[in-house]
Design an enzyme around this catalytic site. Structure first.
Site: not given
Ligand code: GDP
Length: 317
Positions: A15, A18, A138
């Protein structure tokens, strides 16, 4: 504390966040990384996660894995957003503690704070009033994750702590025209409009909401900084401390991309929370500050976008 030879598991290394963390750590001389793609390790699968931690025993974990999306994706798929983020967090935090991981940095986002939080948003307003409904699923999962870290730290003495970045952008962003966050979404649409010679670009909502943006390379520097602290805060905001209206942001993107046309509005799309600026005094007190200005960051992101488009590596999901 993290050493150059520490075994570091970066969850979500493909991602945007990351990947930036791995780059930053690599540049500083760290090289003992443990990385797994989603097909190699499904973080929603508790048994697989426990086995991975038992076998590999990472000393440090940076948790940048998440099911993420913009305002539309969040409100369309709330079940996936709450379930996947909750499962990934609880599986990983528990398995890390059980297998002896000493340091775990959990990442979320500033949407964990109440919709009508005081501005700039201090960490201590967490859970003081209702959340923004468009990303509640979320947010609830991320609040559970940061509380897991706080309670494992309190009860077991492990250094599990959390950082909440503001809206991010940069290399590897998702440029889907509908499902992405506003900044990459606008880069994409202004670029497409320029290429097709369109007269105007439509932005969602009124354009008056205020947002803060942080370049992912600044975030990665902040994450490494936190990992190097001997007594990190349980919860800390990572932001630029600067805000801009969505309309001004659209004008800035238009200028960087070189789109000369008009900007119109689609008022049927939601504005979301009216203002979201985080208070970054807590992280500043520890000695970190953002370095990349918004204009400079949008310029380099547009270059990244063009390069990713050219090499057919543009993420658009
Ligand atoms: P949020 O920060 O959680 O609200 O998520 P977004 O980044 O998706 O949206 C931020 C703001 O930008 C909202 O007010 C949106 O209505 C507005 N916006 C304007 N144009 C766009 C666009 O093209 N894509 C997205 N995602 N948001 C847009």
């Amino acid at each position: 504390m993290m050493q150059l030879e520490s075994k570091i598991y970066v969850a979500g290394h493909r991602g945007m966040v990351g990947a930036a963390v791995v780059n930053r750590l690599t540049a500083l001389g760290y090289q003992n990384f443990l990385l797994r793609t989603r097909s190699e390790l499904d973080l929603c699968n508790q048994a697989a996660v426990e086995q991975f931690f038992n076998e590999q025993r990472p000393e440090v974990v940076v948790f940048a894995a998440a099911r993420v999306g913009g305002i539309l994706a969040n409100s369309t798929y709330p079940a996936e957003f709450i379930y996947q983020n909750l499962a990934m967090a609880s599986n990983s935090i528990h398995a890390a503690w059980k297998s002896g991981t000493q340091r775990f940095l959990f990442l979320g986002s500033t949407c964990i704070y109440p919709r009508l939080a005081p501005q700039p948003i201090p960490e201590n307003c967490l859970l003081s009033s209702p959340l923004e409904p468009t990303n509640e699923a979320y947010a609830i999962a991320k609040i559970a994750g940061l509380k897991l870290c706080e309670f494992y730290r309190r009860q077991y003495g492990v250094q599990f702590h959390s950082a909440m970045p503001t809206n991010l952008y940069g290399p590897g962003d998702n440029y889907h025209p509908q499902h992405s966050h506003v900044l990459p979404g606008l880069i994409r649409r202004f670029h497409d409009a320029k290429v097709s010679g369109a007269d105007s670009v439509t932005i969602w909502g009124t354009g008056s909401p205020l947002r803060e943006f942080l370049h992912v390379d600044d975030l990665a520097a902040g994450i490494v900084h936190l990992l190097q602290l001997s007594d990190p805060p349980d919860l800390v905001n990572l932001g630029s401390g600067m805000e801009i209206s969505i309309l001004d942001l659209a004008r800035l993107v238009a200028a960087v991309v070189g789109f000369p046309g008009a900007i119109t509005h689609d008022y049927s799309k939601p504005d979301g929370t009216p203002r979201k600026l985080c208070d970054i005094s807590r992280i500043r007190e520890t000695g970190w500050a953002p370095r990349i200005s918004l204009e400079e960051g949008i310029r380099s992101s547009y270059q990244n976008f063009l390069a990713e488009l050219e090499s057919q590596q543009l993420r658009s999901v």
